[in-house]
Design an enzyme around this catalytic site. Structure first.
Site, mmCIF file in Angstrom:
data_model
loop_
_atom_site.group_PDB
_atom_site.id
_atom_site.type_symbol
_atom_site.label_atom_id
_atom_site.label_comp_id
_atom_site.label_asym_id
_atom_site.label_seq_id
_atom_site.Cartn_x
_atom_site.Cartn_y
_atom_site.Cartn_z
ATOM 1 N N ASP A 1 -13.343 14.956 -4.758
ATOM 2 C CA ASP A 1 -13.385 16.247 -5.783
ATOM 3 C C ASP A 1 -14.869 16.267 -6.604
ATOM 4 O OD1 ASP A 1 -13.031 18.553 -7.048
ATOM 5 O OD2 ASP A 1 -10.708 18.377 -6.870
ATOM 6 N N LYS B 1 -7.157 8.170 -1.927
ATOM 7 C CA LYS B 1 -8.440 8.734 -1.138
ATOM 8 C C LYS B 1 -8.857 10.147 -1.860
ATOM 9 C CE LYS B 1 -7.675 7.290 3.642
ATOM 10 N NZ LYS B 1 -6.176 7.095 3.408
ATOM 11 N N THR C 1 -11.538 6.128 10.521
ATOM 12 C CA THR C 1 -11.379 5.815 11.969
ATOM 13 C C THR C 1 -11.060 6.781 12.952
ATOM 14 O OG1 THR C 1 -9.279 4.685 11.532
ATOM 15 C CG2 THR C 1 -11.619 3.111 11.411
ATOM 16 N N ASP D 1 -3.206 4.345 -2.182
ATOM 17 C CA ASP D 1 -4.089 5.011 -1.274
ATOM 18 C C ASP D 1 -4.054 6.485 -1.322
ATOM 19 O OD1 ASP D 1 -5.643 5.333 1.198
ATOM 20 O OD2 ASP D 1 -4.006 4.722 2.422
ATOM 21 N N ARG E 1 3.421 -1.310 10.598
ATOM 22 C CA ARG E 1 4.420 -1.453 11.355
ATOM 23 C C ARG E 1 4.779 -3.033 12.049
ATOM 24 N NH1 ARG E 1 2.566 3.759 14.252
ATOM 25 N NH2 ARG E 1 0.522 2.898 13.418
ATOM 26 N N LYS F 1 0.955 -1.219 0.042
ATOM 27 C CA LYS F 1 0.140 -0.024 -0.087
ATOM 28 C C LYS F 1 0.966 1.242 -0.016
ATOM 29 C CE LYS F 1 -2.334 1.987 3.678
ATOM 30 N NZ LYS F 1 -1.799 3.326 3.524
HETATM 31 O O1 C5P Z 1 1.393 0.554 11.027
HETATM 32 P P1 C5P Z 1 -0.180 0.333 10.903
HETATM 33 O O2 C5P Z 1 -0.191 -1.104 10.579
HETATM 34 O O3 C5P Z 1 -0.631 1.039 11.884
HETATM 35 O O4 C5P Z 1 -0.393 1.023 9.526
HETATM 36 C C1 C5P Z 1 -1.696 1.050 8.917
HETATM 37 C C2 C5P Z 1 -1.820 1.879 7.465
HETATM 38 O O5 C5P Z 1 -3.065 1.670 7.449
HETATM 39 C C3 C5P Z 1 -1.196 3.132 7.596
HETATM 40 O O6 C5P Z 1 -0.668 3.241 6.319
HETATM 41 C C4 C5P Z 1 -2.494 3.940 7.756
HETATM 42 O O7 C5P Z 1 -2.451 5.262 7.279
HETATM 43 C C5 C5P Z 1 -3.543 3.055 7.237
HETATM 44 N N1 C5P Z 1 -5.032 3.401 7.712
HETATM 45 C C6 C5P Z 1 -5.437 3.146 9.139
HETATM 46 N N2 C5P Z 1 -6.723 3.254 9.644
HETATM 47 C C7 C5P Z 1 -7.425 3.870 8.846
HETATM 48 C C8 C5P Z 1 -7.200 4.022 7.151
HETATM 49 C C9 C5P Z 1 -5.732 3.577 6.979
HETATM 50 O O8 C5P Z 1 -4.447 2.702 9.811
HETATM 51 N N3 C5P Z 1 -8.751 3.933 9.140
#
Ligand code: C5P
Length: 233
Positions: free
Chosen positions: A62, A59, A119, A57, A211, A30
């Site tokens: 417009d 998003k 979220t 991603d 992560r 992603k």
């Molecule tokens: O490191 P981690 O697993 O928390 O990363 C989650 C990824 O998913 C990040 O790129 C974050 O921006 C994205 N994301 C999220 N929650 C959302 C939408 C996107 O964690 N509701």
């Protein structure tokens, strides 16, 4: 195709290259606004040329005509998944699909999924600031249905919403879920997290993992462990 999308939330090109160099086979990644706005579409072309699958991603949100033209350009990058905000409405979502079809390479357009409510938006902020009445859950289900009726392929959602979305929109409608942590991981800045096993049990089609994989001691092994869970092995 892999059901685990690795969020490449790195701030340098070198970190991206070093991370991907560990993998012998193509994976699903992603790529978000941070990398795209820092390095442009060249980084997407480079990662695509390595054979990886890409969820871009960005998003979009417009007026329909602008989103249509933007999506046509994104389709030409030959990425696998793109997304937009369902809050842009059904005319915008339909225009997005038209644009993707126009830009499709060899007749195959990228999948298009919608963000429902971020979220990070609380119940209170949704009601008071955005002036949307009702519960976040109701809004998420309504936006998911609107996305489906507008021709989209799925939504980005929380693990906890995936089951209800499949009930309302059908099992073919894709649920792509971030907020994943292994049982003994730190939650970092995520509030509600779930394990890959729970995501699998809830019927999530794809999980987005950042992560837990990128900072693992052995990223490749962790990726394969998570993918095995998502494959039901
Ligand atoms: O490191 P981690 O697993 O928390 O990363 C989650 C990824 O998913 C990040 O790129 C974050 O921006 C994205 N994301 C999220 N929650 C959302 C939408 C996107 O964690 N509701």
């Amino acid at each position: 195709m892999s059901k685990t999308m690795v969020a490449l939330d790195f701030s340098s090109r070198e970190d991206v290259s070093n991370f991907l160099a560990q993998f012998k086979e193509p994976i699903y990644v992603k790529i978000g606004m941070e990398l795209t706005y820092a390095f442009g579409f060249d980084i997407i072309r480079e990662i695509k040329a390595m054979g990886h699958h890409i969820f871009l991603d960005l998003k979009l949100h417009d007026i329909p005509n602008t989103v249509k033209k933007a999506m046509k350009n994104l389709a030409r990058l030959d990425v696998d998944v793109v997304n937009l905000h369902a809050a842009g409405g059904s005319a915008m979502m339909k225009a997005a699909i038209e644009g993707l079809n126009e830009g499709a390479i060899n007749g195959k357009r990228p999948l298009c999924i919608a963000v429902t409510q971020l979220t990070s938006t609380s119940q209170e902020a949704m009601n008071e600031e955005l002036k949307i009445a009702g519960s976040v859950q109701d809004c998420v289900l309504h936006y998911a249905k609107l996305a489906k009726d507008s021709g989209l392929d799925g939504v980005v959602c929380s693990v906890h919403e995936a089951k209800a979305i499949h009930e309302v929109c059908g099992s073919e409608f894709l649920t792509v879920t971030p907020g994943i942590r292994l049982a003994d991981d730190s939650k970092d800045d995520q509030k509600r997290v779930a394990t890959p096993q729970y995501a699998y049990e809830q019927g999530c089609d794809y999980i987005v993992v950042g992560r837990s994989i990128t900072t693992a001691q052995d990223s490749v092994a962790t990726y394969h462990e998570i993918e095995a869970v998502m494959e039901g092995k």
